[in-house]
Design an enzyme around this catalytic site. Structure first.
Site, short mmCIF file in Angstrom:
data_model
loop_
_atom_site.label_atom_id
_atom_site.label_comp_id
_atom_site.label_asym_id
_atom_site.label_seq_id
_atom_site.Cartn_x
_atom_site.Cartn_y
_atom_site.Cartn_z
N THR A 23 9.52 0.16 -6.28
CA THR A 23 8.37 0.30 -7.17
C THR A 23 7.47 1.47 -6.78
O THR A 23 6.30 1.51 -7.14
CB THR A 23 7.54 -1.00 -7.21
OG1 THR A 23 7.01 -1.25 -5.91
CG2 THR A 23 8.37 -2.17 -7.68
N ASP A 54 1.84 -2.81 -7.12
CA ASP A 54 2.82 -3.15 -6.06
C ASP A 54 2.38 -4.41 -5.32
O ASP A 54 3.22 -5.24 -4.95
CB ASP A 54 2.91 -2.03 -5.02
CG ASP A 54 3.26 -0.68 -5.59
OD1 ASP A 54 4.43 -0.30 -5.52
OD2 ASP A 54 2.35 -0.01 -6.12
N PHE A 64 4.74 8.73 -12.96
CA PHE A 64 4.34 9.03 -11.58
C PHE A 64 5.48 8.86 -10.56
O PHE A 64 5.76 9.77 -9.77
CB PHE A 64 3.15 8.13 -11.19
CG PHE A 64 2.68 8.36 -9.79
CD1 PHE A 64 1.88 9.45 -9.48
CD2 PHE A 64 3.03 7.49 -8.75
CE1 PHE A 64 1.44 9.67 -8.18
CE2 PHE A 64 2.59 7.70 -7.46
CZ PHE A 64 1.80 8.80 -7.17
N ASN A 65 6.13 7.70 -10.52
CA ASN A 65 7.13 7.45 -9.46
C ASN A 65 8.27 8.47 -9.52
O ASN A 65 8.77 8.91 -8.48
CB ASN A 65 7.72 6.04 -9.58
CG ASN A 65 6.74 4.97 -9.17
OD1 ASN A 65 5.77 5.24 -8.46
ND2 ASN A 65 6.99 3.75 -9.62
N ASN A 84 1.54 6.27 -4.00
CA ASN A 84 0.14 6.09 -4.40
C ASN A 84 -0.82 6.60 -3.32
O ASN A 84 -1.94 7.00 -3.61
CB ASN A 84 -0.15 4.62 -4.70
CG ASN A 84 0.50 4.18 -6.00
OD1 ASN A 84 0.55 4.95 -6.95
ND2 ASN A 84 1.02 2.96 -6.02
N HIS A 122 2.34 -2.57 -13.94
CA HIS A 122 3.72 -2.08 -14.04
C HIS A 122 4.74 -2.82 -13.16
O HIS A 122 5.75 -3.33 -13.65
CB HIS A 122 3.78 -0.61 -13.60
CG HIS A 122 2.79 0.28 -14.26
ND1 HIS A 122 3.00 0.85 -15.48
CD2 HIS A 122 1.57 0.73 -13.85
CE1 HIS A 122 1.97 1.62 -15.80
NE2 HIS A 122 1.09 1.56 -14.83
N ASP A 123 4.51 -2.77 -11.85
CA ASP A 123 5.60 -3.04 -10.90
C ASP A 123 6.20 -4.45 -10.94
O ASP A 123 7.41 -4.60 -10.73
CB ASP A 123 5.14 -2.71 -9.47
CG ASP A 123 4.89 -1.21 -9.28
OD1 ASP A 123 5.41 -0.41 -10.09
OD2 ASP A 123 4.18 -0.85 -8.32
N ASP A 130 4.89 1.16 -2.69
CA ASP A 130 3.81 2.05 -2.25
C ASP A 130 2.45 1.44 -2.62
O ASP A 130 1.71 2.02 -3.40
CB ASP A 130 3.97 3.46 -2.84
CG ASP A 130 3.89 3.48 -4.36
OD1 ASP A 130 4.14 2.43 -5.00
OD2 ASP A 130 3.57 4.55 -4.93
#
Ligand code: BDR
Ligand code: CA
Length: 314
Positions: free
Chosen positions: A126, A15, A167-168, A39, A241-242, A10
């Protein structure tokens, strides 16, 4: 042999870096990019994936949009972190990106690949897990064609969107529950791991010194991302993060893993979307996932920066 991967995402600043890493590294055979609402809306995340691939010269990888909402309820959005476009910071302009979208939707594209690819395929996710869960529900006959699922989501501790939920996972807890209980191997990189990987000023200047248009785009992305992480969370430097997902596939020694039972809170009044990772084995449940723990941070950044260099010099 390169690992065949479908990247479900996303984009999203982090990402975008994961797309670059997957496309650049010879250990990964990037078969497709699918997008999901997270996102930003799925229209925006699809456009963003095409924009990133256009600037990075990633051609011939099909990009298809998936779900525009979670399995239940209304979509959340991450504009407080990623901006109104989902990828604020760089000026992409109004031109249509050169890299097209595939005529198929994500579910059809992934189904076609799983049916025909000579080897089982690794799904890297992700964003919210809506597309992956939809695939598992729609095509149980293809689950043996999924080698494993490697995802960014959850946490062994606190969340980032509520005190409990990341979040995810919070975007689509029912989808996450389906993925964690699907019976295929699942590897989770949650906030406990991803918060170790910070885009410090030293990292940003290493990228800037590459001097290519792609490096400039990366610096603009990280500068915007640093601003929102500072404002929203008071972080001095933003966590990327991703890309831990693809970094793990390239070099499994970069992040230590433990096997543990992971459950997703679906009902809690204040804790919906939390991932309960039973590191101490107190529930007696069987382990259903590998969970990322300690990251070799310099090793990660060497991989990530090399990917930006390789794509920028092409
Ligand atoms: C996750 O949420 C999104 O904001 C990022 O792209 C990442 O996938 C972190 O909680
Ligand atoms: Ca994401």
């Amino acid at each position: 042999m390169a690992v065949p991967v479908i990247l479900d995402c996303d984009p999203g600043h982090d990402d975008a870096f994961n797309i670059l890493l997957a496309a650049a590294h010879p250990a990964i055979d990037l078969l497709a990019i699918t997008t999901v609402a997270g996102n930003q809306t799925v229209e925006s995340t699809t456009l963003n994936a095409r924009r990133v691939c256009t600037v990075a010269g990633i051609e011939g990888v099909p990009i298809a949009p998936g779900r525009d909402r979670p399995l239940h309820g209304a979509p959340l959005a991450g504009e407080n972190i990623h901006g109104d476009s989902g990828l604020d910071g760089p000026g992409f302009g109004d031109d249509e990106p050169r890299v097209p979208r595939d005529p198929r939707d994500a579910l059809t594209l992934v189904r076609d690949i799983l049916r025909t690819h000579p080897a089982p395929v690794t799904l890297v996710a992700t964003g919210p897990l809506s597309n992956v869960a939809t695939l598992l529900l729609a095509h149980p006959e293809l689950s043996h064609r999924i080698e494993r699922i490697v995802l960014m989501g959850g946490s062994t501790g606190r969340g980032n969107t509520t005190p409990a939920a990341e979040f995810n996972i919070l975007c689509d807890p029912e989808a996450a529950d389906i993925v964690f209980s699907c019976g295929r191997p699942v590897t989770m990189f949650g906030l406990n791991a991803t918060h170790q990987v910070r885009a410090t000023p030293e990292i940003v200047s290493r990228i800037a010194s590459l001097g290519t248009p792609l490096a400039r785009l990366c610096v603009e992305l990280l500068t915007y991302f640093a601003g929102t992480y500072r404002e929203v969370y008071g972080f001095e430097t933003p966590p990327l993060h991703d890309p831990l997902t693809v970094a793990h596939l390239i070099d499994p020694s970069l992040i230590s893993l433990v096997r543990a039972p992971v459950t997703v809170e679906l009902a809690g009044a204040h804790t919906r979307g939390a991932t309960l990772v039973d590191l101490d084995g107190v529930t007696g449940r069987p382990a259903n996932a590998e969970v990322g723990m300690e990251v070799d941070v310099p090793g990660f950044w060497d991989l990530m920066i090399e990917a930006v260099r390789v794509l920028g010099d092409r």
